[in-house]
Design a protein around this motif. Sequence first.
Motif, PDB file in Angstrom:
ATOM      1  N   LEU A  78       0.825  -1.177   0.000  1.00  0.00           N
ATOM      2  CA  LEU A  78       0.000   0.000   0.000  1.00  0.00           C
ATOM      3  C   LEU A  78       0.872   1.243   0.000  1.00  0.00           C
ATOM      4  CD1 LEU A  78      -2.745  -1.124   2.498  1.00  0.00           C
ATOM      5  CD2 LEU A  78      -2.518  -1.558   0.059  1.00  0.00           C
ATOM      6  N   GLN A  83      -2.030  -4.797  -5.462  1.00  0.00           N
ATOM      7  CA  GLN A  83      -3.110  -4.170  -4.717  1.00  0.00           C
ATOM      8  C   GLN A  83      -4.466  -4.488  -5.333  1.00  0.00           C
ATOM      9  OE1 GLN A  83      -2.937   0.025  -4.199  1.00  0.00           O
ATOM     10  NE2 GLN A  83      -0.942   0.035  -3.201  1.00  0.00           N
ATOM     11  N   ASN A 113      -3.523   5.635  -2.187  1.00  0.00           N
ATOM     12  CA  ASN A 113      -3.896   4.275  -2.595  1.00  0.00           C
ATOM     13  C   ASN A 113      -5.105   4.299  -3.524  1.00  0.00           C
ATOM     14  OD1 ASN A 113      -1.844   3.137  -1.045  1.00  0.00           O
ATOM     15  ND2 ASN A 113      -3.139   3.006   0.769  1.00  0.00           N
TER      16      ASN A 113
END
Length: 553
Positions: A20, A224, A270
């Motif tokens: 992250l 991610q 993010n």
Amino acid sequence: MSSRNLNRRGFLGAAGAAGLTVAGAGALTACSTGGGAAGGGGAEASAKLKLPTYVAAGVPAPDLPGNADGLDPAYVRYPKDLVRSVAAAPGDGKPVTVLTETFTTAAPAMNRNAYWQELNKRLGSELRMTIVNGLGADDVYRAKFNATIAGGDMHDLMWFPPNQGLKNVPALLQAKFHDLTPYLSGDAVKKYPNLANIPDFAWRTAVLGGKIWGVAVPYGRMGQVYVANEDFWKPVGGVRFDSAQDFLDKGKELLDTKRKKYVLEPAYTNHLLQFAMWHGLQNKWAMNGGKLTYMFETDEYFAGLEFALKCQEARLFWPDPNLPTTLEKIEGGFLGVHVQSFPGFLDDSNMYDWPAKVIVPFAAEPGMTPSWHFGYGSVGFTAINNTVPKDRIETLLQVMNYLCAPFGSEERLFLDNGLPGTHHSRSKDGDVVLNTKGNAEVLTTRQAITFFGNSPQTLYLPGKPDVTRGVHATEVELMKIAKADASAGYFSDTYADKGPSSSDELYQSVKDIIAGRKPLSSYKKEILPKWRRAAGDAMRREYEKAMEKGAGK
């Protein structure tokens, strides 16, 4: 995810493997940036190197297949007919010393740890681990590693993480560690079948200057993901979006500030990365027109920033930037989506009491092609200190071969779960369930082991066959639009020295833009040029030079 997986959120802080707030690229990977003694022939040699021959492990067939590109095989139940992957105890009776890391509760000491003691018996050597606990500090392992090198009291096996800023790595390897190329290159690796089961993308992270310097530690290649609570989105038709504007409109409809019901966790950068993927963002470095560009420099990244601003203006972000209870808020229906490492998502899938769904990137606008980013696929590599006599190298590689036993083997059952009765039991469906002693001994000890020796990731969620199938189906969809980082397999000294810190500074400025503390115009006028001066341009030159010499790799 098998039951063996470590606390991967902790690992991401150390290794940055698609973690992250992604911090940079490159890492301790493949080619040297130049020739000379430190480079050992540099990128030209790396182009000629034969990576270890890949031979898939002969384990029970998974319920859902994987592939060599990073799709994980999946088992909906623990396999019954396990294979034996190691014929005899690999050790030579002498202790094997290791420097490794953990991000969980410290393991009980060896003399109070039945799991560790049994492992020593099965290895035929006492595994003496110096375990550095990385909880609470980003540079604790680097400090211990550097102090160990400086003090000269080296361990037999030393774990090289993929991006903790270790410097002068090519020269360090040349001076202090064995070249393992003769033992692992090409068909030579077949002497160690469990090492031959490690995929190419992981082995590339153990190559510098045309030589294999350690045993690659494989890790899931998934990066991610955007994780949503399906129940949250039901009033607007579920977790389906036709465009970025559709996502924004549905988010506005669900926003209810009076009930403290927001849409996005307050992790601005993010979310920005996810928004940029909807626009087709490249994965870190990419070659465009014969020149490398970084994702910060692209129109897609800037488009993601613009959309993040729209979300902030619409008040979709949770207002407190220090929210400590993201998962609890999502479970309670007070948040709609958050960004998570894929391995972290797997860990939490064992515990979710709410319907979690990954939002596969979609086109921000009609006609666009979205993207999604692979991670490293490796936790670095484990090197052998060159004070170890050469006639002991094969013994240590056989020890590593045991520790890298594949899922579906007797060895992996023990490595993941310890002894039956003592550490685990079987459910009526055959799933393996750790007991209190297993949680206290196996979970804590094996995390330190899996940092320096592990098998390729396998999807296995005990007692959740439908979730396992869903996770595998998500991987299939993600891989259709997956992009890799062009710098993977090349080394940059500037990255090791300044890459993460310069990226972190840029991210902080991006947060200031989204929070309204800086104007959007400052990104192109000030923030991006500063990043280029601090590290970006130097990294570009180093990677381009390595790639030019290593053409055809």
